[in-house]
Design a protein around this motif. Structure first.
Motif, PDB file in Angstrom:
ATOM      1  N   MET A   1     -18.608 -12.765  -4.045  1.00 49.31           N
ATOM      2  CA  MET A   1     -17.396 -12.504  -3.260  1.00 49.31           C
ATOM      3  C   MET A   1     -16.950 -11.018  -3.569  1.00 49.31           C
ATOM      4  O   MET A   1     -17.005 -10.605  -4.490  1.00 49.31           O
ATOM      5  CB  MET A   1     -16.225 -13.502  -3.740  1.00 49.31           C
ATOM      6  N   ARG A   2     -16.704 -10.525  -2.366  1.00 48.29           N
ATOM      7  CA  ARG A   2     -16.030  -9.149  -2.255  1.00 48.29           C
ATOM      8  C   ARG A   2     -14.362  -9.277  -2.623  1.00 48.29           C
ATOM      9  O   ARG A   2     -13.679  -9.685  -1.784  1.00 48.29           O
ATOM     10  CB  ARG A   2     -16.430  -8.428  -0.789  1.00 48.29           C
ATOM     11  N   THR A   3     -14.183  -8.618  -3.829  1.00 51.04           N
ATOM     12  CA  THR A   3     -12.614  -8.938  -4.051  1.00 51.04           C
ATOM     13  C   THR A   3     -12.275  -7.519  -4.179  1.00 51.04           C
ATOM     14  O   THR A   3     -12.320  -6.671  -5.072  1.00 51.04           O
ATOM     15  CB  THR A   3     -12.529  -9.590  -5.395  1.00 51.04           C
ATOM     16  N   GLY A   4     -10.947  -7.104  -3.457  1.00 50.91           N
ATOM     17  CA  GLY A   4     -10.336  -5.945  -3.418  1.00 50.91           C
ATOM     18  C   GLY A   4      -9.194  -5.953  -4.604  1.00 50.91           C
ATOM     19  O   GLY A   4      -8.861  -7.210  -4.687  1.00 50.91           O
ATOM     20  N   ILE A   5      -8.838  -4.849  -4.954  1.00 47.62           N
ATOM     21  CA  ILE A   5      -7.727  -4.642  -6.064  1.00 47.62           C
ATOM     22  C   ILE A   5      -6.713  -3.652  -5.578  1.00 47.62           C
ATOM     23  O   ILE A   5      -7.035  -2.636  -5.543  1.00 47.62           O
ATOM     24  CB  ILE A   5      -8.174  -4.514  -7.542  1.00 47.62           C
ATOM     25  N   LEU A   6      -5.583  -4.145  -5.285  1.00 46.03           N
ATOM     26  CA  LEU A   6      -4.385  -3.271  -4.951  1.00 46.03           C
ATOM     27  C   LEU A   6      -3.341  -3.485  -5.635  1.00 46.03           C
ATOM     28  O   LEU A   6      -2.602  -4.181  -5.804  1.00 46.03           O
ATOM     29  CB  LEU A   6      -3.894  -3.629  -3.472  1.00 46.03           C
ATOM     30  N   GLY A   7      -3.026  -2.697  -6.625  1.00 47.49           N
ATOM     31  CA  GLY A   7      -2.191  -2.643  -7.864  1.00 47.49           C
ATOM     32  C   GLY A   7      -0.963  -1.463  -7.573  1.00 47.49           C
ATOM     33  O   GLY A   7      -1.177  -0.397  -6.538  1.00 47.49           O
ATOM     34  N   GLY A   8      -0.028  -1.545  -8.028  1.00 46.65           N
ATOM     35  CA  GLY A   8       0.961  -0.805  -7.990  1.00 46.65           C
ATOM     36  C   GLY A   8       2.652  -1.345  -8.402  1.00 46.65           C
ATOM     37  O   GLY A   8       2.563  -2.334  -8.883  1.00 46.65           O
ATOM     38  N   THR A   9       3.823  -0.513  -8.489  1.00 45.30           N
ATOM     39  CA  THR A   9       4.944  -1.118  -9.008  1.00 45.30           C
ATOM     40  C   THR A   9       5.417  -1.906  -8.082  1.00 45.30           C
ATOM     41  O   THR A   9       6.198  -2.945  -8.177  1.00 45.30           O
ATOM     42  CB  THR A   9       5.951   0.094  -9.263  1.00 45.30           C
ATOM     43  N   PHE A  10       5.245  -1.788  -6.592  1.00 42.41           N
ATOM     44  CA  PHE A  10       5.808  -2.573  -5.523  1.00 42.41           C
ATOM     45  C   PHE A  10       7.219  -2.649  -5.629  1.00 42.41           C
ATOM     46  O   PHE A  10       7.737  -3.770  -5.782  1.00 42.41           O
ATOM     47  CB  PHE A  10       5.042  -3.767  -5.435  1.00 42.41           C
ATOM     48  N   ASN A  11       7.925  -1.670  -5.823  1.00 42.49           N
ATOM     49  CA  ASN A  11       9.330  -1.622  -6.189  1.00 42.49           C
ATOM     50  C   ASN A  11      10.300  -0.780  -4.996  1.00 42.49           C
ATOM     51  O   ASN A  11      10.893   0.471  -5.019  1.00 42.49           O
ATOM     52  CB  ASN A  11       9.648  -0.646  -7.529  1.00 42.49           C
ATOM     53  N   PRO A  12      10.532  -1.769  -3.901  1.00 44.24           N
ATOM     54  CA  PRO A  12       9.816  -3.032  -3.503  1.00 44.24           C
ATOM     55  C   PRO A  12       8.634  -2.736  -2.823  1.00 44.24           C
ATOM     56  O   PRO A  12       8.248  -1.705  -2.298  1.00 44.24           O
ATOM     57  CB  PRO A  12      10.995  -3.586  -2.638  1.00 44.24           C
ATOM     58  N   VAL A  13       7.941  -4.153  -2.438  1.00 39.89           N
ATOM     59  CA  VAL A  13       6.826  -4.049  -1.467  1.00 39.89           C
ATOM     60  C   VAL A  13       7.442  -3.733  -0.150  1.00 39.89           C
ATOM     61  O   VAL A  13       8.561  -4.114   0.142  1.00 39.89           O
ATOM     62  CB  VAL A  13       6.154  -5.282  -1.813  1.00 39.89           C
ATOM     63  N   HIS A  14       6.634  -2.991   0.609  1.00 37.00           N
ATOM     64  CA  HIS A  14       6.982  -2.723   2.152  1.00 37.00           C
ATOM     65  C   HIS A  14       6.114  -2.891   3.101  1.00 37.00           C
ATOM     66  O   HIS A  14       4.782  -3.207   2.721  1.00 37.00           O
ATOM     67  CB  HIS A  14       7.781  -1.141   2.220  1.00 37.00           C
ATOM     68  N   ASN A  15       6.381  -2.617   4.301  1.00 44.33           N
ATOM     69  CA  ASN A  15       5.300  -2.993   5.277  1.00 44.33           C
ATOM     70  C   ASN A  15       4.155  -1.805   5.124  1.00 44.33           C
ATOM     71  O   ASN A  15       3.232  -2.205   5.844  1.00 44.33           O
ATOM     72  CB  ASN A  15       5.985  -2.771   6.676  1.00 44.33           C
ATOM     73  N   GLY A  16       4.473  -0.838   4.630  1.00 42.79           N
ATOM     74  CA  GLY A  16       3.268   0.303   4.641  1.00 42.79           C
ATOM     75  C   GLY A  16       2.232  -0.342   3.892  1.00 42.79           C
ATOM     76  O   GLY A  16       0.974  -0.313   3.865  1.00 42.79           O
ATOM     77  N   HIS A  17       2.388  -1.061   2.566  1.00 42.53           N
ATOM     78  CA  HIS A  17       1.568  -2.044   1.836  1.00 42.53           C
ATOM     79  C   HIS A  17       1.008  -3.027   2.418  1.00 42.53           C
ATOM     80  O   HIS A  17      -0.235  -3.283   2.402  1.00 42.53           O
ATOM     81  CB  HIS A  17       2.382  -2.440   0.665  1.00 42.53           C
ATOM     82  N   VAL A  18       1.410  -3.521   3.290  1.00 36.29           N
ATOM     83  CA  VAL A  18       0.972  -4.684   4.399  1.00 36.29           C
ATOM     84  C   VAL A  18      -0.157  -3.968   5.101  1.00 36.29           C
ATOM     85  O   VAL A  18      -1.238  -4.558   5.260  1.00 36.29           O
ATOM     86  CB  VAL A  18       2.031  -5.244   5.144  1.00 36.29           C
ATOM     87  N   LYS A  19       0.076  -2.827   5.750  1.00 35.82           N
ATOM     88  CA  LYS A  19      -0.987  -2.227   6.791  1.00 35.82           C
ATOM     89  C   LYS A  19      -1.934  -1.478   5.949  1.00 35.82           C
ATOM     90  O   LYS A  19      -3.197  -1.604   6.301  1.00 35.82           O
ATOM     91  CB  LYS A  19      -0.092  -0.798   7.442  1.00 35.82           C
ATOM     92  N   LEU A  20      -1.703  -1.156   4.687  1.00 38.11           N
ATOM     93  CA  LEU A  20      -2.840  -0.763   3.742  1.00 38.11           C
ATOM     94  C   LEU A  20      -3.855  -1.903   3.234  1.00 38.11           C
ATOM     95  O   LEU A  20      -4.863  -1.781   3.510  1.00 38.11           O
ATOM     96  CB  LEU A  20      -1.937  -0.257   2.334  1.00 38.11           C
ATOM     97  N   ALA A  21      -3.147  -2.952   3.185  1.00 36.77           N
ATOM     98  CA  ALA A  21      -3.947  -4.086   2.722  1.00 36.77           C
ATOM     99  C   ALA A  21      -4.855  -4.485   3.931  1.00 36.77           C
ATOM    100  O   ALA A  21      -6.026  -4.674   3.820  1.00 36.77           O
ATOM    101  CB  ALA A  21      -3.034  -5.328   2.201  1.00 36.77           C
TER     102      ALA A  21
END
Length: 199
Positions: A1-21
């Motif tokens: 399985m190809r598993t991506g890892i997206l870490g961060g503080t997410f303080n807070p998580v926002h729509n930019g993170h969603v687009k990145l994902a």
């Protein structure tokens, strides 16, 4: 399985993170993307960082409807600073058949050899970084890719145009009492309001 890892503080998580994902899932043909909030990031002060339970809850609300995104509390369960190499070692034990794709920003990619036990990270994951289209950093990132590959790394550079959103911007909007429309998921905006975060 190809598993991506997206870490961060997410303080807070926002729509930019969603687009990145979404961009990385598509470009890297990922079967799964692990969203991993950090406990205490080694490169940042924890000043202004809301509690781990809040950041975890907001991530779960944001990615609740995406079947390829899985929010993990693996780093929040460990005491002390969140080191990427420790997380990868744990993930390899949990998912021994997976191939891991470690996602990072261009600044982190270009300073990668300053990371804690970076040589071991090269053995455990493909290094993935985003490059803005027609950006002046393209040459720098390509040069860094060549250097890292000469050291035994596997690298993937993903071209995309990020949304002009940051967690700092979101926190400033909250502090000023301004709308979060278009910045965070509606469920996250409601969660922030209910819990009185960032005020």
């Amino acid at each position: 399985m190809r598993t991506g890892i997206l870490g961060g503080t997410f303080n807070p998580v926002h729509n930019g993170h969603v687009k990145l994902a979404e961009a990385y899932i598509s470009a890297l043909h990922l079967d799964r993307l692990l969203i991993i909030p950090a406990n205490i990031p080694p490169h940042k002060s924890d000043s202004g960082l809301v509690g781990a339970s809040h950041r975890l809850a907001m991530c779960r609300l944001t990615f609740a409807d995406d079947p390829l995104c899985e929010v993990s509390d693996i780093e929040l369960k460990r005491e002390g600073k969140s080191r990427t190499v420790d997380t990868l070692e744990q993930l390899v034990l949990l998912y021994p058949r997976d191939r891991f794709f470690l996602i990072m920003g261009s600044d982190m990619f270009c300073s990668f050899t300053s990371w804690y036990y970076w040589q071991r990270i090269l053995q455990l994951a493909v290094l993935c970084a985003g490059a803005r289209k027609a950006s002046s950093t393209d040459d720098e990132m390509e040069e860094q890719r060549r250097k890292l590959e000469a050291l035994g790394a596997c690298c993937e550079l993903v071209e995309f145009e990020p949304l002009p959103i940051s967690s700092t911007l979101v926190r400033e909007k909250i502090f000023k009492g301004e709308s979060l429309d278009g910045l965070v998921a509606p469920t996250v905006a409601e969660y922030i309001r209910e819990h009185g975060l960032y005020r």
